[in-house]
Design an enzyme around this catalytic site. Sequence first.
Site, PDB file in Angstrom:
ATOM      1  N   GLU A  10       0.849  -1.333  -0.159  1.00 42.00           N
ATOM      2  CA  GLU A  10       0.050   0.041  -0.015  1.00 42.00           C
ATOM      3  C   GLU A  10       0.882   1.427  -0.050  1.00 42.00           C
ATOM      4  O   GLU A  10       1.861   1.249   0.559  1.00 42.00           O
ATOM      5  CB  GLU A  10      -0.803  -0.093   1.097  1.00 42.00           C
ATOM      6  CG  GLU A  10      -2.063  -0.855   1.443  1.00 42.00           C
ATOM      7  CD  GLU A  10      -2.937  -0.804   2.674  1.00 42.00           C
ATOM      8  OE1 GLU A  10      -2.729   0.209   3.160  1.00 42.00           O
ATOM      9  OE2 GLU A  10      -3.590  -1.878   2.828  1.00 42.00           O
TER      10      GLU A  10
HETATM   11  C1  BGP Z   1      -4.543   1.257   5.671  1.00 49.11           C
HETATM   12  C2  BGP Z   1      -5.354   0.322   5.379  1.00 49.11           C
HETATM   13  C3  BGP Z   1      -6.031   0.571   4.129  1.00 49.11           C
HETATM   14  C4  BGP Z   1      -6.158   2.095   3.709  1.00 49.11           C
HETATM   15  C5  BGP Z   1      -5.046   2.915   4.220  1.00 49.11           C
HETATM   16  C6  BGP Z   1      -5.401   4.255   4.143  1.00 49.11           C
HETATM   17  O1  BGP Z   1      -4.271   1.268   7.194  1.00 49.11           O
HETATM   18  O2  BGP Z   1      -4.816  -0.951   5.099  1.00 49.11           O
HETATM   19  O3  BGP Z   1      -7.298  -0.385   3.967  1.00 49.11           O
HETATM   20  O4  BGP Z   1      -7.364   2.472   4.082  1.00 49.11           O
HETATM   21  O5  BGP Z   1      -4.779   2.534   5.485  1.00 49.11           O
HETATM   22  O6  BGP Z   1      -6.124   4.831   5.335  1.00 49.11           O
HETATM   23  P1  BGP Z   1      -7.515   5.434   5.560  1.00 49.11           P
HETATM   24  O7  BGP Z   1      -8.396   4.950   4.543  1.00 49.11           O
HETATM   25  O8  BGP Z   1      -7.920   5.439   6.726  1.00 49.11           O
HETATM   26  O9  BGP Z   1      -7.117   7.098   5.016  1.00 49.11           O
END
Ligand code: BGP
Length: 483
Positions: free
Chosen positions: A378
């Site tokens: 990610e």
């Molecule tokens: C991580 C998760 C994702 C994604 C990302 C962004 O913690 O694995 O699912 O959501 O964060 O965070 P957020 O969507 O809270 O901005």
Amino acid sequence: MKELKKNFLWGAGIAANQAEGFTNVDGKGISTADAWPIDKNFDVNNVIEGITMTKEKIAKYLDPKNDYYFPKRNGIGFYQTYKEDIKILSELGLKVFRMSIAWTRIFPNGDEKEPNQAGLKYYENIVNECLKYNIKVLFTLQHNEIPLGIAQNYGGWANKKVIDFFVNYALVVMNKFKGKVNYWVPFNEFNHLGFDNTAIYDDTKDLINESYNAFHNQFVANAKVIQLGKQIDANNQFGTMLGWMLSYPLTCHPKDVLENYQKMQKENYFFADVFLKGQYPWYTEKLFSDLKVKLRTTPQELELIKNYTADFIGFSYYSSGTATFREDEKVTGGNVMATGVNEYLEKTAWGWQVDPVGLKIAMLDLYDRYAKPLFILENGMGVKEDNPDLKMINDTYRIKYLSDHIEQIKSAVADGVECLGYVTWSAIDIISFSTHQMSKRYGLIYVDQDDYGNGTKSRIKKASFEWYKKVIKSNGDTTIKED
Ligand code: BGP
């Protein structure tokens, strides 16, 4: 100079709980993610509030007399639009699509013996759709959602029975997709406390002790899944998924350096060591005595953890923070937890500090420590992108963010780090994990939908979509070349 491998896995990701919706269709059970409404009293910049839940809160949220809106019960309707969405994504030339399986589509309460066939069929359709376009699938098995039944009836992951429930679920899907899916990530961003990760209510007595026992049970479940997954298909590759909370000492004061080192140990290395070295690190006894944690383990469990470690170091990277021994620390937002301010870094609208060089620092550190291939699972930036006229969004800010981070990956690879791939977050605008907003957008594709699910739901490629397509085609050239 080493370059990205020719078979570098360029990817994009989503999570079931943030995208699928249709939470009460085809036998799916209610999950912990389905229990989070948009609560007007909620401070979207208080990331902790968005991932903790108490028995009192959930009773209020689930009381039919209270008309809350639950964004993750609708997602972006991916359960229904997956064919069209995957077709658009195939235009990128994607090599891998990271998504998660909703445990509750396969076992609605989590403890059933027999799986829900309609749920298996849906994910089989997804896999077949991706393979049609030569896109590999990387499945996460628990991505910030757990059957609510596990919380309500077993007290969450602190209960050892949940190990077998999870392993049963993993066996069903690994057998179902044998020969079609070979990249598996059992737990998403495992290294954080919270109801979304352990299904333990935050008003549980002895919360920290129960949470570390939950982590231990997840370590055991992870090892069992690897053991059995390799028996099902020797080609199966298993990854960690660590939310890498990189931080720096606020100053060069030795006490700041020490404070930061111990913060990195507690939030990052502790978890990575168990997953990748197969044992609790040397400082565990001190850490557990400070936290008043007494682990409930057996010699067999520790043997399993030792013998079945991850094949690759999967992690997410968004931003970095700081640590100081001083009491007057200034804090800002960050992934799944708040962190110290770094005056040299810009922030996103949610206070996450943008630090591309930090990604190379994380890669060098991880490779140094664990000497296994890396996989960035990610990386992206959440942005408020209003688009009333439904135009193509010229998200040059996202192109810059992604470009700067990909350049750091290339630099780490040039130094000799082995990296399997890169998954940008997110393939398409989806519901934010921690704030439950639609308006915190990460996607390469815009979705016309507001925080309350209103909108045409139309999909519109952003400028970053065409840019990323070129990056993939050139295997990493991030310079923008006009056609
Ligand atoms: C991580 C998760 C994702 C994604 C990302 C962004 O913690 O694995 O699912 O959501 O964060 O965070 P957020 O969507 O809270 O901005």
